[in-house]
Design a protein around this motif. Structure first.
Motif, mmCIF file in Angstrom:
data_model
loop_
_atom_site.group_PDB
_atom_site.id
_atom_site.type_symbol
_atom_site.label_atom_id
_atom_site.label_comp_id
_atom_site.label_asym_id
_atom_site.label_seq_id
_atom_site.Cartn_x
_atom_site.Cartn_y
_atom_site.Cartn_z
ATOM 1 N N ASP A 90 0.827 -1.211 0.000
ATOM 2 C CA ASP A 90 0.000 0.000 0.000
ATOM 3 C C ASP A 90 0.861 1.261 0.000
ATOM 4 O O ASP A 90 0.480 2.287 -0.567
ATOM 5 N N SER A 96 -5.043 -0.221 -6.901
ATOM 6 C CA SER A 96 -6.467 -0.204 -6.563
ATOM 7 C C SER A 96 -7.244 -1.072 -7.542
ATOM 8 O O SER A 96 -6.862 -1.231 -8.708
ATOM 9 N N SER A 100 -12.859 0.374 -7.358
ATOM 10 C CA SER A 100 -12.593 1.236 -6.200
ATOM 11 C C SER A 100 -12.965 2.691 -6.442
ATOM 12 O O SER A 100 -13.174 3.445 -5.499
ATOM 13 N N SER A 102 -10.931 4.855 -7.558
ATOM 14 C CA SER A 102 -9.754 5.667 -7.258
ATOM 15 C C SER A 102 -9.353 6.507 -8.471
ATOM 16 O O SER A 102 -9.293 6.018 -9.593
ATOM 17 N N THR A 103 -9.043 7.767 -8.219
ATOM 18 C CA THR A 103 -8.605 8.662 -9.294
ATOM 19 C C THR A 103 -7.154 8.380 -9.685
ATOM 20 O O THR A 103 -6.700 8.821 -10.733
ATOM 21 N N ALA A 104 -6.437 7.653 -8.829
ATOM 22 C CA ALA A 104 -5.025 7.354 -9.097
ATOM 23 C C ALA A 104 -4.851 5.994 -9.748
ATOM 24 O O ALA A 104 -3.710 5.526 -9.902
ATOM 25 N N LEU A 105 -5.941 5.356 -10.144
ATOM 26 C CA LEU A 105 -5.888 3.980 -10.630
ATOM 27 C C LEU A 105 -4.924 3.805 -11.794
ATOM 28 O O LEU A 105 -4.063 2.937 -11.776
ATOM 29 N N GLU A 108 -1.264 4.411 -10.754
ATOM 30 C CA GLU A 108 -0.717 3.291 -9.984
ATOM 31 C C GLU A 108 -0.308 2.147 -10.905
ATOM 32 O O GLU A 108 0.753 1.547 -10.739
#
Length: 504
Positions: A90, A96, A100, A102-105, A108
């Motif tokens: 993490d 993610s 999820s 998530s805006t960072a998907l 990442e």
């Protein structure tokens, strides 16, 4: 010789294979849309990233892989490994799920994609590095596969087109007894399980553990063993890709920006390097003074305990021993004035005049009190990491510096460990095995965990320590900090945030 070799190649073919033209050609794609959390890393990335991203992403992944390998060598169970690795993943390599929100998907997944290929370049140079990289990457893939959402996992597997042959109902009935026997009596009704038929060499793990029925070179794999099949396919493809990468490595010599980074990363796979941070290793409220070093030495790692014991025995240390020990003491918070007091009192067999002429300046230089402008601005030298101690300036006759786990014979190492209180035969056998496998930092961590087993159990049980405090130790000053904190938990609420960070 080189000219003769080129003369054998057909000019037309040579032109077609000219990598310099391909190197500057427009790439087939730029940005990738990552549909799945899992990745077989089949397609190399081509979008632009900065040199800083190149190095930092690789360092973050290396931390994860090194810790995963450490879990393996410590014989942690799959469940223990998953629990231990979750906070580290993490922190350094989050991924993610698609659901999820998530805006960072995508960011990442891009970091995961690129960092894999960067390390693939770094570890493709030798057979040993390729084998180790393949092993820990497969472990990481397995960990993620098991933790993935079932629906996303199924979509990922279906997109792989693995060409598994489905076993027909008729064939299942024909070999029902054999299939049931291979499954340990499961399933009771053969119709309740689906089976795939693959070449046996694609599932060596299942063959080795006798969990599949073999016939005519084919393995009959139950659907519940999908994990082993997918991981075996991942490993097989990665092994082939690493071989291809190793052949392409000579071309990278032309880029003097990447080669030093890749070399540094490959060296760190032996023992992950760590940089010193005074704020990360500080112990507010601790009595770090010349008069207290003897007491504090019980929390020193074995390399520094050996230096301290040698100093007390001989009232002297040679140059590299003084340098290694002085920097360590500086790192635990001993200031220059106290350090000078410590060394003067320790060198009890010489006069003040001799000490001032031959040793005082070197201590001040180490702290950055004298020397060039850059040395003074930088505060002098920083404490040595485990990697630096392991790889630079091996000790010679009469010298006490270095790493006992590497530089001592097993008999001398065992004697030293017993002298500092490590008498458990199982621990000593484990240290011997770690040394034989050249896992020196793991031997050091094994001793740390033995010496502090009660305190470590307490902080794990009550959850007062986070991921940073439970990572594998790769710096002597981090060893001291954790040891001191564990031994003094009830005395002072010392700050527990921060750790020695990977070199960047």
């Amino acid at each position: 010789m080189i000219r003769q070799e080129f003369s054998r190649v057909d000019p037309k073919r040579r032109a077609a294979l000219d990598h310099r033209k391909k190197q500057f050609a427009t790439p087939a794609f730029q940005n990738v849309e990552y549909k799945h959390r899992l990745n077989f890393y089949a397609t190399p990335p081509t979008a632009d990233i900065t040199l800083e991203q190149f190095e930092q992403w690789a360092i973050d992944r290396l931390r994860v892989l090194a810790e995963l390998e450490a879990c393996s060598f410590r014989n942690k169970s799959p469940a223990e490994t998953a629990t231990h690795m979750k906070p580290l993943l993490d922190k350094y390599l989050p991924l993610s799920s698609s659901t999820s929100g998530s805006t960072a998907l995508q960011a990442e997944r891009q970091k995961d994609h690129y960092s894999h290929f960067i390390l693939r370049l770094a570890f493709a140079s030798t057979e040993d590095l390729r084998r180790r990289f393949s092993r820990v990457e497969s472990m990481l893939f397995r960990l993620r596969f098991q933790a993935d959402d079932a629906r996303e996992r199924m979509a990922f597997v279906e997109g792989l087109n693995l060409e598994w042959e489905t076993v027909s109902d008729e064939e299942r009935r024909e070999f029902a007894e054999e299939l049931r026997a291979a499954g340990g009596g499961y399933p009771k009704r053969i119709e309740e399980e689906s089976y795939f038929k693959v070449d046996w060499i694609r599932v060596p793990e299942l063959v080795e553990s006798r969990r599949v029925f073999l016939k005519a070179g084919k393995a009959y794999v139950p659907g519940r063993e999908q994990l082993s099949m997918v991981v075996a396919e991942f490993t097989s493809r990665l092994d082939k890709a690493l071989e291809l990468t190793s052949r392409a490595l000579p071309r990278l010599d032309e880029d003097d920006r990447l080669t030093p980074i890749l070399t540094h990363l490959s060296q760190n796979f032996t023992t992950p390097d760590a940089s010193y941070s005074s704020s990360a290793t500080a112990l507010p409220g601790a009595d770090i003074s010349a008069r207290n070093i003897d007491t504090l030495s019980s929390s020193f790692p074995l390399c520094m305990q050996n230096l301290h014991r040698s100093l007390r025995r001989d009232a002297h240390l040679k140059h590299f021993g003084r340098l290694q020990y002085t920097l360590f003491l500086k790192g635990i918070g001993l200031n220059l004035e106290e350090c000078l007091v410590f060394w003067r009192s320790s060198f009890s067999k010489i006069t003040d005049d001799t000490f001032n002429k031959e040793y005082r300046y070197n201590v001040r230089h180490t702290y950055g009190d004298v020397g060039g402008d850059s040395n003074r601005r930088g505060g002098g030298y920083t404490p040595f990491s485990c990697q630096k101690i392991l790889t630079e300036h091996p000790p010679g006759p009469g010298e006490a510096h270095g790493c006992p786990y590497r530089h001592f014979s097993i008999d001398n190492l065992t004697a030293l460990l017993q002298n500092v209180g490590v008498k458990d035969q199982e621990v000593l056998r484990g240290v011997k095995e770690d040394k034989e496998k050249t896992k020196f930092h793991l031997a050091c961590n094994r001793v740390f965990e033995y010496v502090h087993k009660q305190e470590i159990k307490k902080v794990r049980d009550d959850g007062t320590w986070g991921a940073s405090q439970l990572e594998t130790i790769v710096h002597p000053n981090e060893y001291f900090k954790r040891s001191y904190m564990l031994k003094n938990m009830s005395k002072s609420p010392i700050e527990t945030e921060g750790d020695v960070k990977m070199e960047d």
